[in-house]
Scaffold this active site. Structure first.
Site, PDB file in Angstrom:
ATOM      1  CG  HIS A  24      22.242   1.580  15.216  1.00 31.89           C
ATOM      2  ND1 HIS A  24      23.953   1.978  15.758  1.00 31.89           N
ATOM      3  CD2 HIS A  24      22.587   0.071  14.534  1.00 31.89           C
ATOM      4  CE1 HIS A  24      24.312   0.734  16.177  1.00 31.89           C
ATOM      5  NE2 HIS A  24      23.654   0.011  15.528  1.00 31.89           N
ATOM      6  CE  LYS A  41      -8.970   0.900  -4.024  1.00 30.14           C
ATOM      7  NZ  LYS A  41      -9.838  -0.574  -3.507  1.00 30.14           N
ATOM      8  CD  GLU A  60      -5.989  -4.073   3.379  1.00 29.03           C
ATOM      9  OE1 GLU A  60      -6.642  -5.182   3.157  1.00 29.03           O
ATOM     10  OE2 GLU A  60      -5.450  -3.387   2.704  1.00 29.03           O
TER      11      GLU A  60
HETATM   12  O1  PA5 Z   1      -6.178  -7.561   1.029  1.00 29.78           O
HETATM   13  C1  PA5 Z   1      -7.380  -6.696   0.793  1.00 29.78           C
HETATM   14  O2  PA5 Z   1      -8.450  -7.034   0.727  1.00 29.78           O
HETATM   15  C2  PA5 Z   1      -6.473  -5.689   0.134  1.00 29.78           C
HETATM   16  O3  PA5 Z   1      -5.287  -5.058   0.229  1.00 29.78           O
HETATM   17  C3  PA5 Z   1      -6.354  -6.019  -1.947  1.00 29.78           C
HETATM   18  O4  PA5 Z   1      -6.003  -7.565  -2.024  1.00 29.78           O
HETATM   19  C4  PA5 Z   1      -5.985  -5.408  -2.771  1.00 29.78           C
HETATM   20  O5  PA5 Z   1      -6.378  -3.849  -2.483  1.00 29.78           O
HETATM   21  C5  PA5 Z   1      -6.144  -5.144  -4.113  1.00 29.78           C
HETATM   22  O6  PA5 Z   1      -6.964  -5.060  -4.259  1.00 29.78           O
HETATM   23  P1  PA5 Z   1      -7.211  -6.542  -5.378  1.00 29.78           P
HETATM   24  O7  PA5 Z   1      -6.704  -8.032  -5.364  1.00 29.78           O
HETATM   25  O8  PA5 Z   1      -8.718  -6.877  -5.469  1.00 29.78           O
HETATM   26  O9  PA5 Z   1      -6.628  -5.682  -6.865  1.00 29.78           O
END
Ligand code: PA5
Length: 448
Positions: free
Chosen positions: A308, A422, A287
């Site tokens: 394996h 989303k 990310e």
């Molecule tokens: O790193 C990030 O920002 C995302 O992976 C969020 O942690 C994830 O989408 C969950 O978001 P939230 O804590 O707003 O529910």
């Protein structure tokens, strides 16, 4: 102070020490960009000094809240996804007995996870388990609006209220969310839940050392002060530029490899307890860096298990891969291979040796084979699986990730790509406000 160690000598067949050194100035500049908060995404750098900024009083409050849940619950369900899930899961798995689920050893509640998927059977089976159990809930969402945890929370909140009544349920629910914004904050205020805040300047994937990770880890019975201390030690070690800065060295080396055509990094562990550490690491790097059409693809394997399955690919497949090996210096327990008089399995040459010696030789043999096969190796040695070293490791990877993202030329602290699925999901589910997208989606699907 003993620390984790980063060794990059096994990459020199692909990029020389001089080629890595040539990136010194660039990497040091990116380190400064992180530390001085002068780059894109600089409003999300609260994690950089989080270990040293976290007051003892907050750690005490987290421990007290954990103790309350420990006292009243057999199970605590931690609801969250992505950065609101993986850090706690990784640390708890790393520190736990591998068979904790089947043992009643330590008297602490078992920490379960929900809201990290939308599996219907998963949810049904979880609720079936909890039906006659005493349970509590930690619900974590920074935005307070994420669909997966919101669904799980709606179900488990309703179940808990049905079991113990609304008033007592409120005592067994802790919410970790934004200080002011979001549906979860509003609900927590209305229902009177105990809450902890995720600071505005700490993004989800950098939040494990905040209450997001610390509360579930404390509930599971682990020492969060030692975890934070380890991270604080690493914070101090990763400030000054230079090759003695492990985060800079790692960031610099992986970027040198990327520029030399190594597009895939595999985080390999030889300890089953580190499986979820790989999952956390993939989110952190995936990310942070995967944007603008660039970035190393972060993958992970559990070895020797995956030798394996993926071993053939790593040894012989496309030569665009390098490995970062997590090597664990010390096991907690000893198991010796026994002698067998018949020796039908031919294993008496191992008799009297520790299992860990066999594992270490498998690791060394694999590392040599992979390097010979054109897969450079970065080796990270963890002295032992303790809270302190895991704290060091977490902070090390976070800091290196920030530096590396800037070296790559992206904003390390946003995640615009996460929104695409989303939008489509909401269009398909006809969420109010998505009428145009729903219509467009129906037309698009009708054409197929
Ligand atoms: O790193 C990030 O920002 C995302 O992976 C969020 O942690 C994830 O989408 C969950 O978001 P939230 O804590 O707003 O529910």
């Amino acid at each position: 102070m003993k620390t984790i160690d980063v060794n990059v000598t096994s990459v020199y067949q692909t990029v020389s020490a001089d080629q890595i050194k040539a990136l010194d100035a660039e990497a040091a500049k990116c380190l400064e960009t992180v530390d001085k908060a002068t780059g894109p995404g600089n409003d999300f750098l609260g994690w950089v000094t989080l270990p040293t900024d976290t007051p003892e009083s907050l750690l005490d409050e987290i421990q007290q809240t954990a103790a309350k849940l420990q006292k009243s619950c057999e199970y605590v369900v931690c609801i969250g996804i992505g950065g609101s899930y993986l850090g706690a899961k990784a640390v708890i798995e790393a520190l736990s007995d591998s068979f904790a689920a089947y043992k009643n050893a330590d008297g602490n509640p078992k920490v379960l996870f929900a809201g990290q998927n939308i599996g219907e059977d998963y949810m049904w089976e979880l609720m079936d388990l909890l039906n006659d159990k005493k349970f509590g809930i930690i619900v974590i969402s920074k935005s307070g609006t994420t669909t997966e945890p919101a669904i799980a929370f709606r179900l488990l909140k309703e179940m808990l209220e049905r079991k113990v009544g609304k008033k007592d349920a409120a005592e067994l629910i802790v919410a970790i969310t934004d200080a002011k914004k979001g549906a979860l904050r509003q609900l927590a205020t209305e229902e009177g839940y105990k809450t902890f805040v995720i600071a505005d300047n700490v993004g989800g994937r950098y939040s494990v050392l905040s209450p997001v990770g610390l509360l579930p880890i404390a509930v599971a019975g682990y020492d969060i002060k030692a975890l934070v201390k380890g991270a604080a030690d690493m914070e101090a070690l990763t400030v000054a530029p230079g090759e003695q800065n492990p985060a800079q060295l790692y960031a610099q080396t992986r970027n040198a490899l990327y520029r030399a055509g190594k597009k895939i990094e595999i985080l390999a562990n030889y300890c089953p307890k580190l499986h979820y550490f790989g999952e956390w690491w993939k989110q952190l790097y995936g990310e942070t860096e995967g944007k603008d059409g660039k970035a190393i693809f972060p993958a992970s394997v559990d070895l020797t298990t995956d030798l394996h399955s993926m071993g053939q690919w790593i040894q012989d497949g496309e030569r665009t891969v390098f490995e970062t090996v997590l090597t664990l210096a010390k096991q907690d327990h000893e198991v010796i291979v026994p002698t067998d008089n018949d020796n039908l399995d031919g294993l008496n040459f191992l008799a009297g040796k520790r299992i860990d010696e066999v594992n270490k030789m498998a690791e060394l043999g694999t590392r040599i084979a992979h390097v010979d096969g054109g897969v450079p190796n970065i080796v990270i040695t963890i002295p032992a699986l303790t809270e302190e070293y895991i704290g060091q490791l977490i902070y090390f990877f976070e800091k290196a990730c920030g530096i590396s993202g800037y070296m790559l030329g992206v904003n390390p602290f946003n995640q615009p790509g996460v929104e695409a699925y989303k939008k489509n999901m909401f269009a398909l589910l006809a969420k109010p406000g998505y009428e145009k997208e729903t219509e467009a989606m129906h037309q698009r699907l009708a054409q197929k």
